[in-house]
Scaffold this motif. Structure first.
Motif, PDB file in Angstrom:
ATOM      1  N   VAL A  24       0.833  -1.206   0.000  1.00  0.00           N
ATOM      2  CA  VAL A  24       0.000   0.000   0.000  1.00  0.00           C
ATOM      3  C   VAL A  24       0.867   1.255   0.000  1.00  0.00           C
ATOM      4  O   VAL A  24       0.646   2.194  -0.773  1.00  0.00           O
ATOM      5  CB  VAL A  24      -0.945   0.004   1.215  1.00  0.00           C
ATOM      6  N   ILE A  25       1.882   1.270   0.865  1.00  0.00           N
ATOM      7  CA  ILE A  25       2.746   2.448   0.956  1.00  0.00           C
ATOM      8  C   ILE A  25       3.535   2.641  -0.330  1.00  0.00           C
ATOM      9  O   ILE A  25       3.748   3.767  -0.786  1.00  0.00           O
ATOM     10  CB  ILE A  25       3.672   2.329   2.180  1.00  0.00           C
ATOM     11  N   SER A  26       3.949   1.546  -0.959  1.00  0.00           N
ATOM     12  CA  SER A  26       4.652   1.662  -2.248  1.00  0.00           C
ATOM     13  C   SER A  26       3.753   2.304  -3.295  1.00  0.00           C
ATOM     14  O   SER A  26       4.193   3.141  -4.082  1.00  0.00           O
ATOM     15  CB  SER A  26       5.104   0.279  -2.722  1.00  0.00           C
ATOM     16  N   ALA A  27       2.473   1.905  -3.299  1.00  0.00           N
ATOM     17  CA  ALA A  27       1.528   2.476  -4.260  1.00  0.00           C
ATOM     18  C   ALA A  27       1.284   3.955  -3.973  1.00  0.00           C
ATOM     19  O   ALA A  27       1.251   4.777  -4.888  1.00  0.00           O
ATOM     20  CB  ALA A  27       0.209   1.703  -4.215  1.00  0.00           C
ATOM     21  N   LEU A  28       1.139   4.304  -2.693  1.00  0.00           N
ATOM     22  CA  LEU A  28       0.881   5.699  -2.337  1.00  0.00           C
ATOM     23  C   LEU A  28       2.107   6.579  -2.521  1.00  0.00           C
ATOM     24  O   LEU A  28       1.995   7.759  -2.844  1.00  0.00           O
ATOM     25  CB  LEU A  28       0.424   5.788  -0.874  1.00  0.00           C
ATOM     26  N   GLY A  29       3.288   5.998  -2.322  1.00  0.00           N
ATOM     27  CA  GLY A  29       4.514   6.773  -2.426  1.00  0.00           C
ATOM     28  C   GLY A  29       5.053   6.895  -3.831  1.00  0.00           C
ATOM     29  O   GLY A  29       6.088   7.535  -4.045  1.00  0.00           O
ATOM     30  N   ASP A  30       4.378   6.316  -4.799  1.00  0.00           N
ATOM     31  CA  ASP A  30       4.808   6.396  -6.199  1.00  0.00           C
ATOM     32  C   ASP A  30       4.540   7.797  -6.724  1.00  0.00           C
ATOM     33  O   ASP A  30       3.398   8.172  -6.974  1.00  0.00           O
ATOM     34  CB  ASP A  30       4.056   5.356  -7.025  1.00  0.00           C
ATOM     35  N   GLU A  31       5.598   8.601  -6.870  1.00  0.00           N
ATOM     36  CA  GLU A  31       5.440   9.992  -7.309  1.00  0.00           C
ATOM     37  C   GLU A  31       4.788  10.080  -8.691  1.00  0.00           C
ATOM     38  O   GLU A  31       4.063  11.029  -8.992  1.00  0.00           O
ATOM     39  CB  GLU A  31       6.795  10.695  -7.333  1.00  0.00           C
TER      40      GLU A  31
END
Length: 349
Positions: A295-302
């Protein structure tokens, strides 16, 4: 990461070697780049984060640099989430301040007690500023919730009935018409000051599930979520035309969440020596952490290449859905052991 562009940030905290590691003749395998938010593992593996705190970093320094601003945003109706992540025994519970000791020194106070003090000091400050400006002071209502996610069961740590461990929980996750996530049946305690909040925190911390493993004598076996729901009623800012009569005051209601998450330690069964129930707990812990990382990887994808954020892959991410995405700011404090025997762990996280 550019400020304002990304809602998820990560900082690293490296603790000193522990007594057991010194006895076992472990060596420090972490190095820091002066003036840069970068850490080097071993001899050649470099990683860059938003902020890096070394062995000498104090609790106050982490709070002032990373947490204080997140608390302030709650007064504008934004949700803020602080997660502590790392392997068993890396200092997560110490950093957050969810394990109480009556003899604790001021400089050792965790991030939650410091944030709570700042929250209520800010409430008093805003009320005073309004009075000084002859404006009706804002009204606040703060409610505390404390829950743990143990083997995918949601347990109420503030339940008046003292919910027993090992029993099937009837608490279910729901989403209201506004997209807010809530747990039906979860108790709330209205708190008026820092002391009452910390009493809730202490009460719940004593109910958390811990057990001994080969890596930590008192290992947290559940994820703990401590949530402060902040309800604010204040005079809305209304622009009036020059020379025109002042319009009657209009009020606005703002609701926000300040969520602290102490994640159970990521682990490998071979290292912890876990069997039976301990092994089952470890598998559940790692499953939730994997889902949270996705989830964090998806949200942190600039570049926002990922259109779907997999909140429903675990109860942990589902509980944190409105605290991670959308109208929120998130900080992950990754706690790291500097011991060379843990180098393989840092390389795989």
């Amino acid at each position: 990461m550019a400020d304002g562009d990304v809602s998820v940030k990560v900082c690293i905290r490296v603790r000193p070697l522990g007594p057991r590691e010194v006895i076992d003749c472990c060596r420090v395998c972490t190095n820091f780049v002066p003036g840069e938010p970068q850490i080097i593992l071993g001899s050649d593996k470099a990683f860059t984060y938003d902020k890096v705190f070394d062995f000498n970093a104090e609790q106050r320094e982490i709070f002032e640099g990373m947490i204080k601003g997140l608390v302030d945003t709650c007064f504008d109706g934004l949700n803020s989430t602080i997660l502590a992540y790392g392997q068993t025994g890396s200092g997560k519970t110490y950093t957050m301040g969810t394990q109480f000791d009556d003899c604790i020194k001021e400089q050792q106070r965790g991030l939650i007690p410091r944030a709570v003090d700042h929250l209520f000091n800010k409430i008093l400050e805003l009320k005073h500023e309004a009075q000084e400006s002859n404006i009706m002071p804002p009204e606040f209502k703060v409610e505390a919730q404390f829950m743990e996610l143990y083997n995918e069961e949601i347990l109420d740590l503030l339940s008046p009935s003292g919910e027993a461990k090992g029993k099937k929980s009837n608490l279910k996750i729901h989403e209201d018409a506004n997209g807010e996530i809530y747990v039906d049946g979860m108790s709330k305690q209205t708190v008026a000051n820092s002391k009452e909040v910390l009493n809730c925190l202490k009460q719940g911390a004593l109910c958390r599930t811990t057990a001994s493993t080969e890596m930590n004598a008192v290992s947290s076996r559940s994820h703990a979520l401590f949530c402060l729901n902040i309800h604010q009623t204040r005079v809305a800012k209304v622009e009036t035309e020059e020379g025109g009569e002042a319009a009657p005051p209009e009020f606005e209601n703002l609701t926000s969440k300040l969520v602290f998450v102490d994640l159970a330690g990521s682990e490998r069964l071979k290292r912890t020596g876990a069997t039976g129930d301990r092994a089952k707990e470890g598998i559940s812990i790692n499953g939730g952490l994997l889902a949270l990382g996705n989830v964090i990887s998806a949200l942190g994808d600039e570049k926002r290449k990922v259109s779907h954020v997999p909140y429903r892959d675990s109860k942990l991410t589902r509980l944190l859905q409105d605290s991670l995405g959308g109208n929120s700011q998130t900080l992950m404090v990754a706690c790291v052991s500097p011991a060379d025997r843990d180098l393989w762990r840092h390389s795989t996280h």
